[in-house]
Design an enzyme around this catalytic site. Structure first.
Site, mmCIF file in Angstrom:
data_model
loop_
_atom_site.group_PDB
_atom_site.id
_atom_site.type_symbol
_atom_site.label_atom_id
_atom_site.label_comp_id
_atom_site.label_asym_id
_atom_site.label_seq_id
_atom_site.Cartn_x
_atom_site.Cartn_y
_atom_site.Cartn_z
ATOM 1 N N HIS A 154 0.823 -1.208 0.000
ATOM 2 C CA HIS A 154 0.000 0.000 0.000
ATOM 3 C C HIS A 154 0.858 1.259 0.000
ATOM 4 O O HIS A 154 2.065 1.220 0.280
ATOM 5 C CB HIS A 154 -0.934 0.006 1.207
ATOM 6 C CG HIS A 154 -0.196 0.031 2.521
ATOM 7 N ND1 HIS A 154 0.345 1.175 3.063
ATOM 8 C CD2 HIS A 154 0.106 -0.967 3.391
ATOM 9 C CE1 HIS A 154 0.944 0.896 4.206
ATOM 10 N NE2 HIS A 154 0.820 -0.398 4.427
ATOM 11 N N GLU B 262 -2.270 -7.444 7.322
ATOM 12 C CA GLU B 262 -0.938 -7.310 7.899
ATOM 13 C C GLU B 262 -0.843 -8.076 9.221
ATOM 14 O O GLU B 262 -1.862 -8.488 9.810
ATOM 15 C CB GLU B 262 -0.632 -5.814 8.123
ATOM 16 C CG GLU B 262 0.716 -5.501 8.751
ATOM 17 C CD GLU B 262 1.919 -5.966 7.923
ATOM 18 O OE1 GLU B 262 1.976 -7.187 7.630
ATOM 19 O OE2 GLU B 262 2.786 -5.131 7.599
#
Length: 405
Positions: free
Chosen positions: A203, A287
């Site tokens: 990201h 994550e």
């Protein structure tokens, strides 16, 4: 006398609030082949839908004139207002729009330009460019000197040049290995087996990225910064090139998957607009769960849990309070990778995820222990590309390929 070249302009504009943050997009195609010749987009700041639509039209017409000032141009818009006003059937009452209409009319002689209204769904490419400008707050200018969406025509085979010495028989023993397509140095696979190409995109930048804080997958935020949105657009451009001029030996991306967090969903949305794919959410690609370390910097963690952060990085098996070890994260993520491979090879899947999450995929592909995974550098919006075969063979094509350039 040769017939004039025919071009198609697709243009759009939008405003998030009307008035609100606004942007426009335009592209020019060759009418015969449909190949995109140029793309333009721009951010306007605070403005209205109609102004943005006219700005897109002006840019599209001016770009067409740069490509060929003698061409006949079909302009396709999903704005009924602009089509009818520029065709002369509706009056233009607003002074600002009259000025913009004059600029559009001056780009090319009127007899060379015709206008056609199309449904919004048929104007998706221009809409994507307008949203890219609004997402990044920047200008876009891309010119394509070679066809972007058309396969090249096959050429007639030529006779090999005569040589004075014997030929290498090994050259005839490598079926499926085409040196004209595959780049030098790929995994040495001499059969026709198809691989799953996995494109891992980290990201873009967030406020916690700037602060150097640990941002895990157990909470939805934070969102991208303005710099992060620009990085996402740059990553989207790079993903669009895969299977074209970037790693041309692999299939073009046909599926887009993302972690559930806000930052990955925003990054994936930019990629999806660029490659024309919807985003599917996969929780296994979230994550690492940092537990009580969530949102803290390395200095803050060291103050409260002396020596434990180093254990998490260097052992790969240390579990932070309320969180996950690298090894535990790797099991979760690799389970998702296996399911992608089970869905079929011969395709390219883009996965938008996170630094530690991507490290676990690359580390397991290289068959290295979890204690070494933190050594891999995965910058914001970088690409890591792997190719996986159903029989277990794996090629690590690139790791941390920068797109923020």
């Amino acid at each position: 006398m040769a017939r004039p070249r025919r071009l198609v302009v697709e243009a759009d504009g939008g405003s998030r609030g009307n008035p609100g943050p606004a942007g426009w997009g335009a592209l020019v195609r060759d009418a015969e082949s449909g190949v995109v010749l140029a793309e333009r987009a721009g951010y306007l700041g605070e403005s209205t839908n109609n102004v943005a639509e006219y700005q897109g039209l002006i840019a599209g017409l001016r770009t067409a004139a740069e490509i060929d000032p003698t061409a006949t141009v079909l302009v396709r818009l999903d704005s009924r207002l602009v089509v009818e006003q520029m065709s002369g059937r509706w009056q233009i009452k607003h002074a600002a729009l009259r000025d913009l209409a004059r600029q559009a009319a001056a780009a090319l002689p009127a007899e060379q330009v015709t206008y056609e209204w199309v449904p919004r769904a048929e104007n998706a490419a221009a809409d994507r460019l307008a949203n890219e400008a609004m997402d990044t707050g920047s200008q876009v200018s891309r010119d394509f000197t070679t066809p972007q969406d058309e396969p090249t025509e096959p050429t007639e085979p030529t006779e090999p040049e005569a040589t004075s010495g014997p030929t290498d028989p090994a050259q005839d023993d490598a079926p499926g290995f085409d040196t004209h397509v595959r780049p030098s140095g790929p995994f040495a696979r001499f059969d026709d087996a198809q691989a799953l190409t996995l494109v891992l995109v980290r990201h873009g930048q967030t406020p916690l990225t700037v602060a150097g804080a640990y941002s895990g997958g157990s909470v939805p935020g934070p969102s991208l910064t303005s710099r992060g949105r620009t990085q996402a657009a740059q990553a989207a451009d790079a993903v669009f090139r895969i299977g074209r001029d970037l790693w041309p030996d692999v299939a073009r991306p046909s599926e887009l998957v993302a972690s559930p967090t806000v930052r990955t969903q925003e990054t994936a949305a930019a990629v999806g607009r660029r490659i024309g794919q919807n985003v599917r959410t996969e929780p296994r690609f979230a994550e690492c769960y940092f537990g009580e370390w969530e949102g803290l910097t390395a200095h803050e963690i060291e103050q409260r849990w002396p020596g434990e952060l180093a254990l998490w990085h260097t052992t790969g098996t240390y579990v932070p309070p309320g969180g996950e070890s690298y090894a535990q994260l790797g099991v979760r993520v690799w389970d998702g990778v296996r399911d992608l491979l089970a869905d079929g090879a011969g395709r390219t899947v883009v996965v938008v995820g996170h630094a530690a999450m991507i490290r676990t995929v690359v580390g397991q592909a290289l068959e290295t222990p979890p204690s070494s995974w933190s050594r891999l550098r995965i910058p914001p919006c970088s690409l890591s590309v792997l190719r996986l075969w159903p029989d277990g063979a794996i090629e690590v094509t690139t790791v941390g390929y920068p797109t923020d350039v």
